[in-house]
Design an enzyme around this catalytic site. Structure first.
Site, PDB file in Angstrom:
ATOM      1  N   GLN A 124       0.766  -1.230  -0.055  1.00 41.91           N
ATOM      2  CA  GLN A 124       0.162   0.003   0.008  1.00 41.91           C
ATOM      3  C   GLN A 124       0.857   1.314   0.136  1.00 41.91           C
ATOM      4  O   GLN A 124       1.682   1.483   1.094  1.00 41.91           O
ATOM      5  CB  GLN A 124      -1.064   0.060   1.298  1.00 41.91           C
ATOM      6  CG  GLN A 124      -1.795   1.221   1.361  1.00 41.91           C
ATOM      7  CD  GLN A 124      -2.573   1.144   2.638  1.00 41.91           C
ATOM      8  OE1 GLN A 124      -2.143   0.419   3.585  1.00 41.91           O
ATOM      9  NE2 GLN A 124      -3.898   1.892   2.715  1.00 41.91           N
ATOM     10  N   GLY A 125       0.770   1.926  -0.984  1.00 44.36           N
ATOM     11  CA  GLY A 125       1.615   3.308  -0.961  1.00 44.36           C
ATOM     12  C   GLY A 125       0.599   4.536  -0.828  1.00 44.36           C
ATOM     13  O   GLY A 125       0.386   5.268  -1.703  1.00 44.36           O
ATOM     14  N   TYR A 126       0.408   4.601   0.563  1.00 45.07           N
ATOM     15  CA  TYR A 126      -0.361   5.735   0.796  1.00 45.07           C
ATOM     16  C   TYR A 126       0.589   6.905   1.765  1.00 45.07           C
ATOM     17  O   TYR A 126       0.736   8.114   1.294  1.00 45.07           O
ATOM     18  CB  TYR A 126      -1.437   5.132   1.886  1.00 45.07           C
ATOM     19  CG  TYR A 126      -2.751   4.902   1.152  1.00 45.07           C
ATOM     20  CD1 TYR A 126      -2.530   4.516  -0.129  1.00 45.07           C
ATOM     21  CD2 TYR A 126      -3.799   5.024   1.905  1.00 45.07           C
ATOM     22  CE1 TYR A 126      -3.941   4.066  -0.728  1.00 45.07           C
ATOM     23  CE2 TYR A 126      -5.073   4.769   1.345  1.00 45.07           C
ATOM     24  CZ  TYR A 126      -5.382   4.178   0.071  1.00 45.07           C
ATOM     25  OH  TYR A 126      -6.463   3.819  -0.490  1.00 45.07           O
ATOM     26  N   SER A 127       1.101   6.445   2.955  1.00 48.05           N
ATOM     27  CA  SER A 127       1.603   7.450   3.744  1.00 48.05           C
ATOM     28  C   SER A 127       2.921   7.925   3.048  1.00 48.05           C
ATOM     29  O   SER A 127       3.692   7.349   2.429  1.00 48.05           O
ATOM     30  CB  SER A 127       2.053   6.762   5.233  1.00 48.05           C
ATOM     31  OG  SER A 127       1.091   6.414   6.011  1.00 48.05           O
ATOM     32  N   GLU A 242      -9.769  -1.618   5.545  1.00 49.65           N
ATOM     33  CA  GLU A 242      -8.780  -1.818   6.011  1.00 49.65           C
ATOM     34  C   GLU A 242      -8.964  -1.768   7.791  1.00 49.65           C
ATOM     35  O   GLU A 242      -8.504  -2.460   8.366  1.00 49.65           O
ATOM     36  CB  GLU A 242      -7.520  -0.731   5.602  1.00 49.65           C
ATOM     37  CG  GLU A 242      -6.267  -0.899   6.400  1.00 49.65           C
ATOM     38  CD  GLU A 242      -5.257   0.225   6.225  1.00 49.65           C
ATOM     39  OE1 GLU A 242      -4.273   0.171   6.726  1.00 49.65           O
ATOM     40  OE2 GLU A 242      -5.527   1.194   5.631  1.00 49.65           O
ATOM     41  N   ASN A 370      -5.918   6.362  16.225  1.00 54.55           N
ATOM     42  CA  ASN A 370      -6.855   6.321  16.893  1.00 54.55           C
ATOM     43  C   ASN A 370      -7.408   7.448  17.253  1.00 54.55           C
ATOM     44  O   ASN A 370      -8.714   7.689  17.324  1.00 54.55           O
ATOM     45  CB  ASN A 370      -6.852   5.435  18.221  1.00 54.55           C
ATOM     46  CG  ASN A 370      -6.702   3.811  17.776  1.00 54.55           C
ATOM     47  OD1 ASN A 370      -6.468   3.471  16.709  1.00 54.55           O
ATOM     48  ND2 ASN A 370      -6.773   3.095  18.785  1.00 54.55           N
ATOM     49  N   GLU A 371      -6.677   8.559  17.509  1.00 51.97           N
ATOM     50  CA  GLU A 371      -7.100   9.998  17.577  1.00 51.97           C
ATOM     51  C   GLU A 371      -7.769  10.568  16.471  1.00 51.97           C
ATOM     52  O   GLU A 371      -9.096  11.289  16.667  1.00 51.97           O
ATOM     53  CB  GLU A 371      -6.031  11.020  17.947  1.00 51.97           C
ATOM     54  CG  GLU A 371      -5.401  10.595  19.308  1.00 51.97           C
ATOM     55  CD  GLU A 371      -4.508   9.339  19.414  1.00 51.97           C
ATOM     56  OE1 GLU A 371      -3.881   9.050  20.458  1.00 51.97           O
ATOM     57  OE2 GLU A 371      -4.176   8.977  18.218  1.00 51.97           O
TER      58      GLU A 371
END
Length: 384
Positions: A124-127, A242, A370-371
């Protein structure tokens, strides 16, 4: 949790349990927090693929078994209880649903069957270094040139990029519009010239993650999923799937069950009321999470998206994984100190507990912190 299954589902469970007993490659427990070896992971996924069970949440149309929500629940539970590795989610539960919903027919025919057979592995190329929780701030650029895109930029925290054949990637195709509107969704062959992978060793001492540098990487224009500039819509759709899978209910039941067995076998721990209260609290929280997960599975089985409830699953699921691993480490004491495995005198529930604890510190961060998930719930469910 024990549910009342129909006679047909009970027979189905017996079939799955028997197959797992005969085919699980290593009785080492589900792989949340403990990385599998590449060869073990690939062999296990190909074995499931050959059986037709790897893409167990997919319909028959796309190469899955077409199981009901109850059957999918039974399968995942029996897999975890057998100590089988969990399958990599990137192709199966992230990209797969995106292609089914947004991909064209050529893309579905090309990419879905190899995923279902365990023949091609995805990452996965997200961040990016400056675009983690603020994913829409990504800067990796894709410039259209005739029949291809030229991609330049950097991705980070890319799980198993060093294993992957392909990467689904968010790229910026238009820098002159509001940031969410200028993003597109590309499929990139990891063997393409211009891709460099650099390992990141995490606090658990293993190489799960990577930096991926893309320099003038030529990607065929036919690898664009959906319309150019509509990638943010696809990204949000993928993230709901996800976050649902990150909850890890079945694997948490496995770990908690092992911990309870270890406590019952220890003459000191079994008499400690504080330990009993701690295990009971973990089990109550896990049962509540499971009910929520089942409601979400029921939505998906009716053709509805998981919805914002997936953020709640992600929050509570990862918090429980952390709490269980913390209990394993603290109750194990000296037995939990060995990093990978322990000797004959150490209960398996405590072997590797410290490594698992360290890895799972990240579980409340990856997939969207989670925030951030609490903000999603406040906005979409509470209308704040």
């Amino acid at each position: 949790m024990n549910l009342d299954f129909s006679p047909e589902d009970q027979a189905f469970r017996a079939e799955i349990r028997a197959w797992m007993r005969d085919n699980v490659p290593l009785q080492e427990g589900p792989s949340i927090g403990i990385p599998s070896h590449r060869e073990t992971q690939f062999a296990w996924e190909r074995k499931l693929g050959a059986k037709g069970w790897l893409a167990y949440t997919w319909t028959k149309e796309y190469g899955g078994p077409g199981w009901t929500a109850t059957q999918r629940y039974i399968f995942d539970t029996e897999r975890a209880l057998a100590g089988a590795p969990s399958s990599s989610p990137f192709g199966l539960s992230m990209l797969g649903p995106v292609l089914m919903h947004y991909g064209n027919e050529a893309q579905k025919r090309r990419y879905l069957p190899p995923i279902a057979r365990g023949e091609e592995f995805w990452c996965q190329g997200y961040s990016e270094p400056a675009a983690g929780s603020d994913l829409a701030g990504l800067k990796t650029r894709a410039t259209r040139e005739a029949d291809h895109y030229l991609v330049n930029g950097q991705k980070i925290w890319t799980t198993q990029a060093h294993w992957a054949n392909f990467m689904f990637c968010l790229v910026r195709t238009n820098p002159d519009v509001p940031k969410q509107q200028g993003i597109s969704f590309l499929l990139i062959d990891m063997s393409t010239p211009g891709i460099e992978i650099r390992p990141i060793t995490t606090i658990d001492g293993h190489h799960h993650l990577n930096e991926v540098f893309l320099t003038n990487v030529r990607v065929p224009a036919e690898n664009l999923v959906g319309e150019e500039g509509n990638g943010w819509t696809l990204a949000k759709y993928l993230l709901t799937h996800e976050r649902t899978s990150i909850a890890g209910v079945a694997d948490s039941y496995y770990q908690l069950g092992r911990l309870r067995e270890a406590v019952d076998a220890d003459p000191v721990l079994v008499r400690d009321p504080a330990v009993a209260r701690r295990l009971a609290a973990l089990e109550v929280d896990l049962i509540a999470l499971e009910y929520t997960n089942l409601r979400t599975l029921d939505r998906v089985s009716k053709g509805q998206p998981p919805g914002s409830e997936s953020s709640g699953l992600k929050i509570k699921g990862t918090e429980l994984q952390q709490a269980i691993s913390e209990a394993q480490m603290e109750l194990g004491g000296l037995s939990a100190l060995p990093w990978l495995s322990a000797g004959e005198d150490v209960d398996p529930a405590f072997a590797g507990a410290t490594q698992r604890y360290n890895f799972l510190r990240a579980s409340s961060i990856y997939g969207g912190t989670n925030e951030i998930q609490k903000n999603v719930l406040a906005k979409l469910l509470l209308q704040l």
